[in-house]
Design an enzyme around this catalytic site. Structure first.
Site, mmCIF file in Angstrom:
data_model
loop_
_atom_site.group_PDB
_atom_site.id
_atom_site.type_symbol
_atom_site.label_atom_id
_atom_site.label_comp_id
_atom_site.label_asym_id
_atom_site.label_seq_id
_atom_site.Cartn_x
_atom_site.Cartn_y
_atom_site.Cartn_z
ATOM 1 N N CYS A 120 0.061 3.895 2.651
ATOM 2 C CA CYS A 120 0.495 3.419 3.970
ATOM 3 C C CYS A 120 1.938 3.837 4.248
ATOM 4 C CB CYS A 120 0.382 1.898 4.061
ATOM 5 S SG CYS A 120 -1.310 1.287 3.907
ATOM 6 N N CYS A 179 0.832 -1.210 0.000
ATOM 7 C CA CYS A 179 0.000 0.000 0.000
ATOM 8 C C CYS A 179 0.873 1.270 0.000
ATOM 9 C CB CYS A 179 -0.895 -0.055 1.243
ATOM 10 S SG CYS A 179 -1.715 1.477 1.667
#
Length: 108
Positions: free
Chosen positions: A33, A30
């Site tokens: 993230c 991600c």
């Protein structure tokens, strides 16, 4: 910041401690993230011992992610003595994040 894998305590033990806990649900693949890591490091520097920050890999801990209905990542959840005080998906910038956390802790 500590990963839950590194600690011997269970997730429930950590979130039930006296010190408030900010949990960052993430996954290695991600991209947003990855943007949270330096933000959380700044937050830890600013708040010090007033806040514990842990990262939970949703790929390795799907049961915890499901329990807290983590549908999008990054997903931040603030706990105080086991109580969920705040939850938000997406990247949150440091000043806003610190303000939200301090406000939620004052109200609790």
């Amino acid at each position: 910041m500590e990963s839950t894998e590194a600690k011997q305590k269970s997730f429930n033990e950590i979130i039930n401690e006296d010190t408030p806990v900010l949990v960052d649900f993430y996954a290695d693949w991600c991209a947003p993230c990855k943007m949270m890591t330096p933000i959380l490091q700044q937050l830890k520097s600013a708040m010090g011992d007033k806040l514990t920050i842990i990262k939970i890999d949703t790929e390795k801990n799907p049961d915890v992610a499901i329990r807290y209905q983590v549908r999008g990542i990054p997903n931040l959840i603030l706990f105080k003595k086991g109580q969920l005080l705040w939850q938000q998906a997406g990247v949150v910038q440091m000043p806003q994040l610190q303000q939200i956390i301090e406000q939620k802790l004052e109200q609790s």
